[in-house]
Design a protein around this motif. Structure first.
Motif, PDB file in Angstrom:
ATOM      1  N   ARG A  36       0.916  -1.250  -0.072  1.00 21.98           N
ATOM      2  CA  ARG A  36      -0.062   0.044  -0.175  1.00 21.98           C
ATOM      3  C   ARG A  36       0.883   1.356  -0.023  1.00 21.98           C
ATOM      4  NH1 ARG A  36      -5.769  -0.846   3.479  1.00 21.98           N
ATOM      5  NH2 ARG A  36      -5.714  -3.247   3.310  1.00 21.98           N
ATOM      6  N   GLY A  37       2.183   1.016  -0.145  1.00 22.73           N
ATOM      7  CA  GLY A  37       3.120   2.212  -0.319  1.00 22.73           C
ATOM      8  C   GLY A  37       3.781   2.564   1.359  1.00 22.73           C
ATOM      9  N   GLN A 388      -3.998   8.282   4.183  1.00 22.62           N
ATOM     10  CA  GLN A 388      -3.674   8.417   2.710  1.00 22.62           C
ATOM     11  C   GLN A 388      -3.296   6.983   2.150  1.00 22.62           C
ATOM     12  OE1 GLN A 388      -4.332  11.241   0.855  1.00 22.62           O
ATOM     13  NE2 GLN A 388      -4.776  12.141   2.919  1.00 22.62           N
ATOM     14  N   SER A 390      -2.967   3.614   0.372  1.00 23.01           N
ATOM     15  CA  SER A 390      -3.686   2.694  -0.599  1.00 23.01           C
ATOM     16  C   SER A 390      -4.749   1.735  -0.131  1.00 23.01           C
ATOM     17  CB  SER A 390      -2.742   2.348  -1.547  1.00 23.01           C
ATOM     18  OG  SER A 390      -2.046   3.030  -2.127  1.00 23.01           O
ATOM     19  N   PRO A 391      -5.911   1.299  -0.896  1.00 23.25           N
ATOM     20  CA  PRO A 391      -6.714   0.509  -0.405  1.00 23.25           C
ATOM     21  C   PRO A 391      -6.223  -1.105  -0.436  1.00 23.25           C
ATOM     22  CG  PRO A 391      -7.225   1.241  -2.845  1.00 23.25           C
ATOM     23  CD  PRO A 391      -6.121   2.060  -2.221  1.00 23.25           C
ATOM     24  N   TRP A 393      -5.302  -4.782  -1.320  1.00 18.87           N
ATOM     25  CA  TRP A 393      -4.885  -5.421  -2.609  1.00 18.87           C
ATOM     26  C   TRP A 393      -4.491  -6.806  -2.918  1.00 18.87           C
ATOM     27  CZ3 TRP A 393      -0.017  -7.231  -3.513  1.00 18.87           C
ATOM     28  CH2 TRP A 393       0.922  -7.069  -2.190  1.00 18.87           C
TER      29      TRP A 393
END
Length: 502
Positions: A36-37, A388, A390-391, A393
């Motif tokens: 997700r970063g 912030q 990411s969703p 995955w």
């Protein structure tokens, strides 16, 4: 990515999430968060998957027996996950059919039938065959059973190489930038200037420091120790330690099927094919209050497991035939249930933190089948601190090496065609453990002589180097017992000779 020890005094700077615990829950969270970063660091005081996550019953399953404890949500989630995981790692997870001889003294046939109907439909089964009744007097699955067991049932679940599942999650996490530190103990953590300061110690005695916006406690049996002794906080939850022991014996029946045996105390025992010509028998499910590091099978457990086999099988193994045994401690969420087998396998989170206060998220309980969903839910709980990110995955992409297509046997044929001069048994071994990563391992090797020193069985120097360089293996047991099961197929002299080289 290497298996080298961390350097003394190294400062890893600032990360988003620092994870304490290198079992399946910590590994799943590391993979999800890194993908997700988020910047992730994971530390584990021993080897990766050294504790509970390499000492399981090796099953991805819904938990048929949990239905009688009304754990419908958990079973449904596990059945859905069973299909997700099977698709994501078909080289280390594969379908298995389980034969349940009917024992009317334990559970009436109508109850078993009803449970199997629910099991077939509760999770939206897509790929695995449904359950069915068996006439054990004629079905080949009944041949090894005693004559009094005339009726039975058959259903589907999945086998998993549990320790490799942990490693593949961490390989993927590292691919997405996560820092993985095995043999690195969390010493103490404190909040300062809006972040956690986590002090760790490598096995070389050197100190490592990381600052983290959030701390995840996935320490399993040591979860409360981390809350109290590392973070200096108090917990409102408890873990219930339940010991599970297993035996490994030569396989004593024909066919690929496994067996699920009901016992008089309402516990169930799995008897599964294991490592080609062996069988895995367990588990015992007993309360445990000793030292987690000291857990080992005792004579009572051995007698218990062999006694169940004698009740059901015509020619069961005896104690002289035991090849290997292992025990693990399952850190279950303490729901105050008296019967250890009935203690929930669900998971509970505890979060210490608030707006402007960096969180500590601690995990109580869980099971290997639901680790991926647990990771998603853990990151949902941390979302207020990382709005912030990411969703989710991880439901779709394959785990490393899992992109073999839908047919493992076809992949074996393909790999054997690429390496025609390697023994087919050896090609099968590489395909099973590494999937498409087998090509990375083998590289230009074409014949056995290209694989370097032969340690015995199917174990060669080239694989050992791959495990050291790509999968953090360092000690003999890392190579022989967790990353692989070569140790079961080597003589004591061969094991000792390999250990002297490490």
């Amino acid at each position: 990515m290497t298996g080298a020890a961390p350097h003394a005094g190294r400062d890893h700077g600032l990360v988003d999430i620092a994870i304490i615990g290198g079992g399946i829950n910590g590994a799943g969270i590391a993979r999800d968060a890194a993908g997700r970063g988020l910047k992730v660091l994971l530390c584990e005081k021993g080897d990766l998957a050294e504790g509970t996550s390499s000492r399981s019953g090796k099953l991805v399953h819904g938990g048929l027996r949990y239905l009688e404890y009304y754990e419908f949500r958990l079973v449904r989630e596990a059945l859905i996950e069973r299909e997700v995981l099977l698709a994501s790692a078909p080289h280390i997870i594969w379908p298995m059919r389980f034969v349940l001889p009917h024992s009317p003294e334990q559970r009436p046939a109508w109850l078993v039938r009803s449970g199997l109907f629910l099991y077939d439909h509760l999770g939206g089964r897509k790929h695995l065959p449904s359950s069915r009744g068996l006439d054990l007097t004629h079905a080949p699955e009944g041949a090894p059973l005693r004559s009094e067991f005339r009726r039975g049932f058959e259903y589907s679940d999945c086998w998993v190489d549990d320790a490799r599942l942990v490693i593949l999650n961490l390989v993927d996490a590292a691919h997405n930038g996560a820092i993985i530190l095995p043999r690195t103990r969390a010493l103490r953590a404190r909040r300062e200037a809006g972040v956690w300061h986590l002090e760790m110690q490598g096995d070389d005695g050197g100190t490592l420091i990381v600052r983290a916006r959030a701390l995840v406690n996935a320490a399993g049996p040591w979860v409360q120790d981390v809350v109290q002794s590392v973070a200096g906080l108090n917990s409102s939850h408890n873990v219930r330690l339940v010991k599970g022991s297993h035996l490994v014996v030569p396989k004593f029946w024909s066919g690929p099927q496994a067996y699920l045996l009901q016992n008089a105390d309402r516990r169930v025992i799995f008897v599964n094919p294991y490592e080609r010509d062996l069988a895995l028998i367990g588990t015992t499910d007993i309360s445990y209050d000793g030292g987690v590091e000291d857990v080992a099978i005792d004579e009572g457990e051995i007698a218990y497991l062999l006694g169940v086999l004698r009740r059901y099988f015509r020619a069961p193994p005896d104690e002289r035939e035991i090849v290997h045994s292992f025990s693990g401690v399952r850190p279950l969420y303490d729901d105050n249930t008296e019967n250890p087998s009935a203690v929930t396998r669900d998971y509970v989170f505890e979060v210490h933190g608030a707006e402007g206060v960096p969180p500590l998220l601690s995990i109580f309980g869980g099971k290997i089948t639901t680790y991926r969903r647990l990771a998603e839910h853990a990151l949902q709980r941390l979302e207020p601190w990382f709005p912030q990110m990411s969703p989710s995955w991880t439901a779709g992409p394959k785990l490393p090496g899992g992109d073999i297509g839908s047919d493992f046997d076809a992949f074996i044929v393909e790999l054997a065609r690429e390496y025609p001069d390697l023994p087919r048994k050896l090609v099968h071994h590489y395909a099973r453990l590494y999937g498409t990563r087998a090509r990375e391992l083998l590289g230009p090797a074409r014949v056995s002589a290209d694989l370097g020193r032969h340690f015995g069985g199917d174990f060669y120097e080239r694989e050992a180097a791959f495990l050291r360089e790509k999968e953090w293996a360092r000690a003999p047991a890392d190579f022989l017992d967790r990353r692989t099961k070569h140790g079961l197929h080597l003589t004591a002299a061969q094991r000792d000779a390999f250990a002297r080289l490490i």
